[in-house]
Design an enzyme around this catalytic site. Structure first.
Site, PDB file in Angstrom:
ATOM      1  N   GLY A  27       0.755  -1.242   0.000  1.00 41.68           N
ATOM      2  CA  GLY A  27       0.000   0.000   0.000  1.00 41.68           C
ATOM      3  C   GLY A  27       0.785   1.291   0.000  1.00 41.68           C
ATOM      4  N   GLU A  33       3.998  -6.816   1.683  1.00 39.96           N
ATOM      5  CA  GLU A  33       3.526  -7.114   0.328  1.00 39.96           C
ATOM      6  C   GLU A  33       3.523  -5.858  -0.539  1.00 39.96           C
ATOM      7  OE1 GLU A  33      -0.468  -8.547   0.918  1.00 39.96           O
ATOM      8  OE2 GLU A  33       0.168 -10.333   1.994  1.00 39.96           O
ATOM      9  N   ARG A  37      -5.821   3.805 -15.620  1.00 38.39           N
ATOM     10  CA  ARG A  37      -5.846   4.506 -14.330  1.00 38.39           C
ATOM     11  C   ARG A  37      -6.437   5.928 -14.402  1.00 38.39           C
ATOM     12  NH1 ARG A  37      -2.350   5.682 -11.290  1.00 38.39           N
ATOM     13  NH2 ARG A  37      -3.299   4.831  -9.405  1.00 38.39           N
ATOM     14  N   CYS A  80     -13.323   4.910 -28.860  1.00 40.64           N
ATOM     15  CA  CYS A  80     -14.627   5.572 -29.004  1.00 40.64           C
ATOM     16  C   CYS A  80     -15.332   5.707 -27.669  1.00 40.64           C
ATOM     17  CB  CYS A  80     -15.496   4.776 -29.961  1.00 40.64           C
ATOM     18  SG  CYS A  80     -14.619   4.388 -31.462  1.00 40.64           S
TER      19      CYS A  80
HETATM   20  N1  LLP Z   1      -1.549  -6.944  -0.805  1.00 38.60           N
HETATM   21  C1  LLP Z   1      -2.871  -7.045  -1.071  1.00 38.60           C
HETATM   22  C2  LLP Z   1      -3.675  -8.029  -0.341  1.00 38.60           C
HETATM   23  C3  LLP Z   1      -3.458  -6.198  -2.040  1.00 38.60           C
HETATM   24  O1  LLP Z   1      -4.750  -6.283  -2.303  1.00 38.60           O
HETATM   25  C4  LLP Z   1      -2.642  -5.249  -2.729  1.00 38.60           C
HETATM   26  C5  LLP Z   1      -3.205  -4.373  -3.754  1.00 38.60           C
HETATM   27  C6  LLP Z   1      -1.268  -5.203  -2.419  1.00 38.60           C
HETATM   28  C7  LLP Z   1      -0.756  -6.057  -1.448  1.00 38.60           C
HETATM   29  C8  LLP Z   1      -0.325  -4.265  -3.090  1.00 38.60           C
HETATM   30  O2  LLP Z   1      -0.659  -2.934  -2.865  1.00 38.60           O
HETATM   31  P1  LLP Z   1       0.345  -1.785  -3.358  1.00 38.60           P
HETATM   32  O3  LLP Z   1       1.622  -1.918  -2.548  1.00 38.60           O
HETATM   33  O4  LLP Z   1       0.598  -1.981  -4.820  1.00 38.60           O
HETATM   34  O5  LLP Z   1      -0.401  -0.518  -3.084  1.00 38.60           O
HETATM   35  N2  LLP Z   1      -5.264  -0.862  -9.557  1.00 38.60           N
HETATM   36  C9  LLP Z   1      -5.140   0.089  -8.482  1.00 38.60           C
HETATM   37  C10 LLP Z   1      -4.482  -0.524  -7.264  1.00 38.60           C
HETATM   38  C11 LLP Z   1      -5.161  -1.761  -6.745  1.00 38.60           C
HETATM   39  C12 LLP Z   1      -4.484  -2.365  -5.533  1.00 38.60           C
HETATM   40  C13 LLP Z   1      -5.062  -3.674  -5.196  1.00 38.60           C
HETATM   41  N3  LLP Z   1      -4.450  -4.363  -4.111  1.00 38.60           N
HETATM   42  C14 LLP Z   1      -4.387   1.305  -9.001  1.00 38.60           C
HETATM   43  O6  LLP Z   1      -4.035   1.347 -10.172  1.00 38.60           O
HETATM   44  O7  LLP Z   1      -4.183   2.282  -8.253  1.00 38.60           O
END
Ligand code: LLP
Length: 423
Positions: free
Chosen positions: A239, A273, A312, A343
């Site tokens: 996150g 993660e 995005r 389109c």
């Molecule tokens: N762990 C879990 C359980 C998750 O659901 C996610 C992301 C992560 C780790 C990794 O999160 P990160 O470090 O990348 O923030 N498509 C969206 C983001 C969706 C994130 C989904 N889960 C975007 O383009 O902003």
């Protein structure tokens, strides 16, 4: 150090001019900097000194085999959410033991595949999943190592579509119901509870929600132990935010200082993660201007990348910096929307930007596109998926070529009852 920078007036990825790549692979294409990927990894991993912790790269952010391999070479595990991602992680050489399987709706077939492969940890998100996993593990004659993902009900203060840790989100088990879920898991003979997991959202730019969530989960861990459960691991999720415009995301050192402080004395091994933080700023999308269309109220720069390549901006109102590949020092800017050829009015990469004059054939680069870019692409409007290129110093490799239209068509079948096409 920026791995994407102007040199002699031309945007380069490390030692390679983006225009040279465009000439070779065509546009649009994604380009990843191996140096930037390594730097992001080291920024995280090298700060873990003295912590009992492992980093499982959330490969949903960018599941290019080359990217996973590069992290795997440096010791990463993987956080996966599907059998397909598991197969990719294994194909890229991530040991099964270092794979964490997350996700709110895993199918019995996927759980079975994960157990057969020997993944290290399954993060369970519901009572129903506990029962299913127990049954699948029983059939296979194994014991599944699980954590239960709890939903700590904190506001991550990020975009609504990427917030996951509020009560109203579908993710995790409500922290108030967690003890019941652990009790159930404790009774199921083919499950071995190893810990607790959380993930509160994505693109977080403040540490407060992490602190609040960790404090809540920490209290839960104390209760669970009093209930007789063995809680050896705490999976903190991902996150951490990156820079798209003028955000000031926390440094890894500051983030880990909070984690250290709030988990001190807990005696849990930690799992992280991170996804976006490892890949987001290490990738760009390069596109060519097809034409410029001046209008009464707006000027549209129509480029050959579109919402199918990078969704995005339209899906999350996300702001990505757009720059010309060839620098125009001192040129007057003009206000424009950078849009694709699809389109739909939602097909834009940027709106109301001030850019130097652009004309047909000019290249533009969309920054911070390494996370949730290529992985979220589709072939809408029968547009082939943009290829992916990795640059490392002065060398580069096409890691996923652009499919030809013939390849795209040959993946489909006519029903036998339709008249054959006369050729
Ligand atoms: N762990 C879990 C359980 C998750 O659901 C996610 C992301 C992560 C780790 C990794 O999160 P990160 O470090 O990348 O923030 N498509 C969206 C983001 C969706 C994130 C989904 N889960 C975007 O383009 O902003």
């Amino acid at each position: 150090m920026s791995f994407f920078a102007y040199r002699d007036g031309e945007m380069h990825a490390e030692g390679v001019a983006l225009s040279a790549l465009a000439a070779q692979v065509g546009t649009p294409f994604y380009c990843y900097s191996a140096g930037a990927l390594r730097a992001a990894w080291h920024d995280f991993a090298d700060n873990l000194d003295g912590m009992n912790a492992e980093v499982c790269y959330a490969m949903k952010a960018n599941s290019s085999l080359a990217v996973i391999r590069l992290f795997g070479e440096m010791g990463a595990g993987a956080d996966i959410v599907s059998e397909g991602e598991m197969r990719r992680a294994l194909a890229a050489g991530i040991p099964a033991k270092r794979i964490v399987y997350s996700g709110v709706g895993k199918k019995a077939s996927e759980l079975g595949a994960a157990l057969k492969a020997g993944v290290g940890q399954i993060n369970v998100e519901s009572a129903a999943e506990l029962e299913t996993l127990n049954a699948v593990a029983g059939q296979l004659g194994v014991k599944a190592a699980i954590t239960i993902r709890v939903n700590p009900d904190v506001d991550a203060k990020t975009h609504a579509k990427i917030t996951t840790g509020r009560k109203e989100n579908k993710f995790g088990i409500d922290i108030d119901l967690a003890r019941e879920a652990f009790a159930l898991a404790g009774r199921l003979p083919h499950l071995q509870v190893v810990g607790v997991a959380m993930h509160i959202g994505s693109q977080l730019t403040s540490l407060d929600p992490y602190r609040d969530a960790i404090v809540r989960v920490r209290e839960l861990i104390v209760q669970l132990r009093a209930d007789g459960h063995r809680i050896d691991r705490f999976d903190i999720g991902g996150g951490l935010g990156i820079v798209y415009a003028d955000e000031t995301p926390p440094s890894i050192a500051d983030f880990l200082a909070v984690v250290r402080r709030e988990t001190d004395g807990l005696g849990c091994a930690l799992t992280f993660e991170p996804g976006r933080r490892l890949v987001g700023e290490a990738g760009v999308l390069v596109s060519e201007v097809i034409l410029v269309k001046p209008g009464v109220s707006k000027t549209f720069v129509i480029v050959d990348a579109a919402m199918n390549d990078l969704i995005r901006p339209t899906l999350y109102e996300a702001w990505h910096e757009i720059q010309p590949v060839r620098q125009r020092p001192g040129a007057a800017t003009f206000r424009c929307d950078i849009v694709g050829p699809i389109c739909e009015s939602g097909d834009f990469l940027a709106q109301d930007r001030d850019l130097p004059p652009l004309s047909a054939g000019d290249l533009v680069v969309v920054r911070s596109a390494g996370a949730y870019g290529a992985v979220m692409a589709s072939s809408y409007n029968s547009r082939p998926l943009a290829p992916e290129v990795m640059v490392d110093g002065t060398r580069f490799a096409v890691t996923r070529p652009r499919p030809s239209i013939e390849e795209m068509l040959s993946a489909e079948r006519f029903p036998p009852w339709l008249e054959p096409v006369k050729t």
